[in-house]
Design a protein around this motif. Structure first.
Motif, PDB file in Angstrom:
ATOM      1  N   ARG A   7      -0.005   6.742   2.620  1.00 34.24           N
ATOM      2  CA  ARG A   7      -1.137   7.669   2.761  1.00 34.24           C
ATOM      3  C   ARG A   7      -2.478   6.937   2.809  1.00 34.24           C
ATOM      4  O   ARG A   7      -3.505   7.536   3.133  1.00 34.24           O
ATOM      5  CB  ARG A   7      -1.134   8.670   1.603  1.00 34.24           C
ATOM      6  N   GLU A   8      -2.469   5.632   2.507  1.00 35.73           N
ATOM      7  CA  GLU A   8      -3.700   4.840   2.543  1.00 35.73           C
ATOM      8  C   GLU A   8      -3.920   4.150   3.894  1.00 35.73           C
ATOM      9  O   GLU A   8      -4.906   3.437   4.067  1.00 35.73           O
ATOM     10  CB  GLU A   8      -3.658   3.790   1.426  1.00 35.73           C
TER      11      GLU A   8
ATOM     12  N   TYR B  72      -6.649   0.100   6.019  1.00 42.97           N
ATOM     13  CA  TYR B  72      -6.190   0.485   4.683  1.00 42.97           C
ATOM     14  C   TYR B  72      -7.397   0.939   3.882  1.00 42.97           C
ATOM     15  O   TYR B  72      -8.421   0.239   3.835  1.00 42.97           O
ATOM     16  CB  TYR B  72      -5.502  -0.703   3.990  1.00 42.97           C
ATOM     17  N   VAL B  73      -7.296   2.137   3.285  1.00 44.38           N
ATOM     18  CA  VAL B  73      -8.374   2.693   2.464  1.00 44.38           C
ATOM     19  C   VAL B  73      -7.778   3.098   1.113  1.00 44.38           C
ATOM     20  O   VAL B  73      -6.961   4.021   1.040  1.00 44.38           O
ATOM     21  CB  VAL B  73      -9.027   3.926   3.129  1.00 44.38           C
ATOM     22  N   ARG B  74      -8.183   2.403   0.073  1.00 41.95           N
ATOM     23  CA  ARG B  74      -7.645   2.680  -1.261  1.00 41.95           C
ATOM     24  C   ARG B  74      -7.917   4.130  -1.666  1.00 41.95           C
ATOM     25  O   ARG B  74      -9.011   4.655  -1.475  1.00 41.95           O
ATOM     26  CB  ARG B  74      -8.276   1.723  -2.276  1.00 41.95           C
ATOM     27  N   ARG B  75      -6.913   4.789  -2.253  1.00 40.52           N
ATOM     28  CA  ARG B  75      -7.043   6.200  -2.649  1.00 40.52           C
ATOM     29  C   ARG B  75      -7.478   6.365  -4.096  1.00 40.52           C
ATOM     30  O   ARG B  75      -8.027   7.403  -4.465  1.00 40.52           O
ATOM     31  CB  ARG B  75      -5.714   6.933  -2.439  1.00 40.52           C
ATOM     32  N   HIS B  76      -7.194   5.389  -4.952  1.00 37.38           N
ATOM     33  CA  HIS B  76      -7.549   5.503  -6.379  1.00 37.38           C
ATOM     34  C   HIS B  76      -8.304   4.249  -6.806  1.00 37.38           C
ATOM     35  O   HIS B  76      -7.710   3.169  -6.871  1.00 37.38           O
ATOM     36  CB  HIS B  76      -6.300   5.685  -7.240  1.00 37.38           C
TER      37      HIS B  76
ATOM     38  N   ASP C  94     -10.912   7.144  -5.297  1.00 42.39           N
ATOM     39  CA  ASP C  94     -11.090   7.660  -3.961  1.00 42.39           C
ATOM     40  C   ASP C  94     -12.321   7.023  -3.296  1.00 42.39           C
ATOM     41  O   ASP C  94     -13.401   6.993  -3.878  1.00 42.39           O
ATOM     42  CB  ASP C  94     -11.254   9.184  -4.016  1.00 42.39           C
TER      43      ASP C  94
ATOM     44  N   ASP D 161     -10.040  -3.250  -1.434  1.00 42.95           N
ATOM     45  CA  ASP D 161     -10.323  -1.810  -1.351  1.00 42.95           C
ATOM     46  C   ASP D 161     -10.156  -1.264   0.064  1.00 42.95           C
ATOM     47  O   ASP D 161      -9.731  -0.126   0.251  1.00 42.95           O
ATOM     48  CB  ASP D 161     -11.753  -1.530  -1.834  1.00 42.95           C
TER      49      ASP D 161
ATOM     50  N   ALA E 236       0.825  -1.208   0.000  1.00 42.94           N
ATOM     51  CA  ALA E 236       0.000   0.000   0.000  1.00 42.94           C
ATOM     52  C   ALA E 236       0.858   1.257   0.000  1.00 42.94           C
ATOM     53  O   ALA E 236       2.055   1.219   0.299  1.00 42.94           O
ATOM     54  CB  ALA E 236      -0.917   0.009   1.223  1.00 42.94           C
ATOM     55  N   ASP E 237       0.239   2.379  -0.345  1.00 40.31           N
ATOM     56  CA  ASP E 237       0.839   3.690  -0.174  1.00 40.31           C
ATOM     57  C   ASP E 237       0.649   4.081   1.289  1.00 40.31           C
ATOM     58  O   ASP E 237      -0.446   3.897   1.833  1.00 40.31           O
ATOM     59  CB  ASP E 237       0.120   4.688  -1.094  1.00 40.31           C
TER      60      ASP E 237
END
Length: 385
Positions: free
Chosen positions: A67-68, A217-221, A223, A198, A64-65
């Motif tokens: 930021r996620e 974890y929350v996918r950004r793309h 959003d 996701d 993950a990123d």
């Protein structure tokens, strides 16, 4: 006094000494103790840097990123935020959730609470192996399905879901896919991009980190919008307010880094310990494997013992720390809802115990458990004659 043998790692893991050492450096005046949101001085910046370093340590093993990663108080809060936060924020799109009968209570009870708010839940019944199939999920999806929530590894059985196939089905039906991965870190490869996840709930204390800290974890793309459940300061991209516990977050980060480095070797050794236990009980008769070892992680093993009551067996094993899924109250003893959910007969469900092994389990521990089990089973079965 003899130290009990700890075989309840699925309930919680002890904090790895290396994790405890890292945490200790972020507690007292001579360490990095400041509020990470205090950006007006160097001590606050140092704490923020420690938090962000840990965020990367949690993000990297799951692909993950950073930021996620949204910090929470544990996987229970992460599950609540994923389900309630997503469904409330997307109620105009649909009000339907799909999950299974044997999810962790943090998902089951949250889903039931959502039903009282007017959301609809489809409860899938897994097979005897504790898994929901892609075909089952496909049949359950509706045009208004917003979210599918299925765990990576079942906490009582150890069964592993085919996450990639389930995610593919969910996405084809227009739904997002949430995974409770509390029991999976360090035990399974978890790449959110490859698996198509996701949202994913994570726990510190199931991976040799501290209790009281977790992450979502929350996918950004694309959003993903969540409605916050905790307000006050707009921390964590507005999804979860509250002063961040630097020492706990550092501990979770260190634990996840160790899990990434040592998890595969741990599981190989633990598989041998599980097989040692099974071999040591061979020949006793009347032992049923509720766990399908072909499709489960090696650190969780659920067994049913014919002719005995699980609670009585647990009491007889005073020097072995185990668990039973039975829920006791003054009126009755009910078997584990997970074992009921896979269709296990009531008598066997009430005669079941969960063994779970970990990083610090030794062969000597297993041998002590085998001796104690053989003695306890013999005594209880003689009493039953």
């Amino acid at each position: 006094m003899t130290t009990p043998v700890y075989l309840d790692y699925a309930a919680t893991t002890p904090v790895d000494p290396r994790v405890a050492e890292a945490m200790a450096r972020h507690l007292t005046l001579d360490g990095i103790f400041a509020n990470p949101a205090s950006r007006s001085h160097m001590l606050g910046w140092q704490a923020e840097q420690a938090v962000e370093s840990a965020r990367r340590q949690v993000a990297d093993p799951i692909g993950a990123d950073p930021r996620e990663i949204v910090w929470t108080s544990g996987a229970t809060e992460a599950d609540n935020l994923a389900l309630t936060g997503l469904l409330r924020a997307n109620r105009a799109r649909g009000r339907h959730l799909v999950t299974s009968l044997i999810e962790h209570k943090a998902v089951v009870d949250t889903a039931k609470a959502l039903e009282t708010e007017g959301f609809e839940v489809t409860w899938l019944a897994p097979g005897r192996d504790g898994r929901v199939t892609p075909d089952q999920l496909r049949e359950a999806l509706r045009p208004d399905t917003v979210l599918v929530s299925l765990m990576a590894v079942n906490n009582e059985l150890g069964s592993i879901h085919d996450l990639a196939s389930l995610a593919e089905v969910a996405h084809a039906g227009g739904a997002l896919f949430h995974v409770d991965a509390a029991q999976a870190v360090g035990r399974l490869p978890l790449d959110v991009e490859r698996l198509g996840i996701d949202l994913m709930s994570l726990s510190g204390h199931k991976a040799y980190g501290p209790k009281g800290v977790g992450a979502l974890y929350v996918r950004r793309h694309p959003d993903i919008r969540l409605e916050a459940l905790i307000h006050g300061g707009g921390h964590e991209r507005g999804m979860r307010s509250g002063t961040l516990p630097t020492h706990q977050i550092v501990g979770m980060g260190e634990a996840f880094a160790l899990a990434a480095a040592e998890g595969e070797a741990d599981q190989t050794r633990i598989a041998a310990l599980r097989d040692r236990l099974l071999a040591g009980l061979d020949g006793l008769g009347g032992i049923h494997r509720n766990t399908d070892t072909a499709v489960s992680v090696p650190n969780i093993l659920n067994l049913a013992f014919e002719g005995v009551d699980g609670e009585s067996l647990l009491m007889a094993l005073r020097d072995i720390a185990l668990s039973t899924g039975s829920a006791c109250n003054s009126a009755s003893v009910e078997p584990s809802y997970v074992l009921k959910g896979i269709g296990l007969p009531r008598t066997l469900a009430l005669a079941s115990l969960r063994f779970s092994f970990g990083r610090f389990t030794t062969e000597a521990d297993i041998d002590r458990a085998i001796t104690a089990l053989r003695h306890a089973l013999d005594g209880l079965r003689r009493q039953a004659i």
